[in-house]
Design an enzyme around this catalytic site. Structure first.
Site, short mmCIF file in Angstrom:
data_model
loop_
_atom_site.label_atom_id
_atom_site.label_comp_id
_atom_site.label_asym_id
_atom_site.label_seq_id
_atom_site.Cartn_x
_atom_site.Cartn_y
_atom_site.Cartn_z
N CYS A 80 0.64 -1.46 -0.10
CA CYS A 80 0.22 0.36 -0.08
C CYS A 80 0.91 1.48 -0.40
CB CYS A 80 -0.73 -0.26 1.13
SG CYS A 80 -2.19 -1.33 1.16
C1 UDX Z 1 -0.61 0.65 5.71
C2 UDX Z 1 -1.58 1.47 6.80
O1 UDX Z 1 -1.40 1.30 8.23
C3 UDX Z 1 -3.45 1.05 6.39
O2 UDX Z 1 -3.89 2.01 7.33
C4 UDX Z 1 -3.23 0.94 5.39
O3 UDX Z 1 -5.07 0.29 4.96
C5 UDX Z 1 -2.60 -0.24 4.55
O4 UDX Z 1 -1.36 0.63 4.68
P1 UDX Z 1 -0.05 -2.21 5.75
O5 UDX Z 1 0.82 -1.93 4.70
O6 UDX Z 1 -0.36 -3.19 5.88
O7 UDX Z 1 -0.53 -0.96 5.86
O8 UDX Z 1 1.45 -2.33 7.35
P2 UDX Z 1 1.72 -1.37 8.33
O9 UDX Z 1 1.78 -2.19 9.49
O10 UDX Z 1 1.11 -0.24 8.17
O11 UDX Z 1 3.74 -0.89 8.24
C6 UDX Z 1 3.88 -0.49 6.56
C7 UDX Z 1 5.40 -0.39 6.47
O12 UDX Z 1 5.98 0.82 7.49
C8 UDX Z 1 5.90 -1.67 7.33
O13 UDX Z 1 6.89 -1.83 6.36
C9 UDX Z 1 6.44 -2.18 7.95
O14 UDX Z 1 7.75 -2.62 8.45
C10 UDX Z 1 6.99 -0.15 7.78
N1 UDX Z 1 6.63 0.63 9.34
C11 UDX Z 1 5.70 1.14 10.45
C12 UDX Z 1 8.47 1.08 10.18
O15 UDX Z 1 9.02 0.79 9.67
N2 UDX Z 1 8.05 2.04 10.99
C13 UDX Z 1 6.79 1.96 11.63
O16 UDX Z 1 6.54 2.74 12.65
C14 UDX Z 1 5.39 1.53 11.38
#
Ligand code: UDX
Length: 412
Positions: A252
């Site tokens: 996403c």
């Molecule tokens: C995300 C959004 O959270 C969600 O609301 C939307 O509908 C779809 O995209 P998702 O892609 O499933 O969800 O994963 P998420 O848990 O948000 O993490 C996304 C990426 O960011 C991951 O690679 C995670 O490791 C990274 N991340 C997340 C960080 O590097 N630091 C953080 O503090 C949080």
């Protein structure tokens, strides 16, 4: 109420099964026969926490088909809108789904849940519906579901956004979402579409901001997690999505930010901040290699990579930050030994020639260095004894024991 969900992926399946749990009759339509057959057998074709159990509980209300000849009630469009070469979204699946639905409906409501660029519902999808009937309403209802937590996020959202054009759309969507305890924001479809993009762009920007501050903290020899702890105590900022590391991946964030940038460009506006977030995110994972090269020339060395999934608790490797790291190490002539609890089968399609190990120990055996790139809980305590050289570079904050190794964190 009767509902049809077109597209049984992690969004569509979660949406349909949750609506069945709330007492609705749900019919899934998907072109993938295998997916449809699994749903008919009561087997969830994808993994989402709690989905299989909830599906089994509601099979009396769940149907599935691969044809459109029976469409019931409110129709949710949950098909993919993948990136095109220039970053803009490929709308062909959404247009096809809307066309097939409208063709088989006399009247009713079509709800766009797929992530589409602002203006798409009213300017591109509505005209398709109106070719077949003026009695079919259209609305836009974005999802805010995290992979792996999609069912939880659907049933316990911070807010429900409904972009409607008429009273019928508002009435039906409010009725469907009534059992869910969350504020409902009623707006128009274009605002709803941009709320989705802006939410993801802001979350990705928060992460990237933490990474940029982290890159400076690293140069200062301090721990960005200490810094962000203090920053996050401001209630206007909050502690969430400020965990610095190798950057964001997933199906996403990267896609949505590229679509936002590309769509804005077509309207004559350069989104410099979104562009900078994407650029920093592209470079961030390579910083673990720069740290590693302080200790060795990686050519002909054996590098253990622990963690391939884009985040913990998923087998999904889409835009995983491990991909650019492995690509760069192979380019530099390193030998890779990889381990991930769930994602190795998927990564084999990207890098078939690297060595995949079925345990942490086997990956570390005789390795000259170890990179930790996904925050799996099982990486909290690792025995590095079998490594040839005990050099460990961490790209995600998970490791608890650092005794007896040469350790570096990407931003700490
Ligand atoms: C995300 C959004 O959270 C969600 O609301 C939307 O509908 C779809 O995209 P998702 O892609 O499933 O969800 O994963 P998420 O848990 O948000 O993490 C996304 C990426 O960011 C991951 O690679 C995670 O490791 C990274 N991340 C997340 C960080 O590097 N630091 C953080 O503090 C949080």
């Amino acid at each position: 109420m009767d509902i049809t969900v077109i597209g049984a992926g992690y969004v569509g399946l979660t949406t349909g099964v949750a609506f069945a749990e709330l007492g609705n009759n749900v019919r899934f339509i998907d072109i993938d026969e295998e997916k449809i057959n699994k749903i008919k057998e009561g087997v969830a074709p994808i993994y989402e926490e709690g989905l299989q159990e909830m599906m089994e509980r509601n099979m009396s209300r769940i149907k599935a088909a691969s044809s459109y000849n029976e469409i019931d009630g409110v129709v949710f469009i949950c098909v993919g809108t993948p990136s095109l070469q220039d970053g803009s979204i490929n709308l062909e699946y959404a247009k096809e789904a809307v066309e097939n639905a409208a063709k088989n409906m006399e009247e009713g409501l079509i709800v766009i849940k797929s992530t589409v660029f602002p203006g798409t519902t009213e300017k591109i999808l509505l005209p398709i519906v109106e070719k077949y009937s003026k009695k079919i309403s259209i609305a836009m209802n974005p999802e805010f579901l995290r992979e792996g937590k999609a069912l939880h996020d659907f049933l316990h959202p911070d807010r429900i956004v409904i972009g409607i054009r008429d009273e019928k759309g508002e009435r039906l969507l409010k009725e469907l979402y009534k059992p869910i305890d969350a504020p409902v924001l009623v707006t128009n479809p274009t605002v709803a579409e941009l709320i989705k993009y802006a939410s993801n762009a802001f979350l990705a920007t928060k992460i990237t901001f933490a990474n940029e501050i982290g890159n400076l903290a690293k140069l200062l020899g301090i721990d960005v997690y200490e810094v962000m702890k203090g920053v996050a105590m401001d209630h206007r900022i909050s502690p969430y999505f400020l965990n610095a590391g190798v950057g964001f991946g997933g199906s996403c964030f990267p896609k949505d930010l590229k679509a936002l940038r590309a769509g804005a460009k077509k309207l004559g506006y350069d989104m410099l901040l979104v562009d900078a977030v994407l650029k920093i995110n592209d470079e961030q994972p390579l910083r673990v290699i720069k740290l590693l090269e302080k200790y060795m020339d990686v050519r002909n060395k054996t590098i253990a990579i622990l963690g391939l999934a884009f985040k913990a608790n998923t087998d999904d490797i889409r835009e995983s930050r491990a991909i650019p790291v492995i690509r760069e190490l192979l380019k530099k002539g390193a030998k890779i030994k990889a381990y991930d609890p769930m994602a190795m089968e998927n990564m084999k399609r990207v890098f078939p020639s690297i060595e995949y190990c079925d345990s942490i120990d086997k990956a570390l055996d005789s390795a000259d260095a170890c990179l930790i790139l996904t925050d799996w809980k099982e990486f909290e305590n690792i025995d590095f004894q079998k490594m040839r050289k005990k050099i460990v570079i961490e790209g995600r904050r998970i490791l608890k024991n650092k005794e007896g190794i040469i350790y570096e964190g990407i931003c700490w």
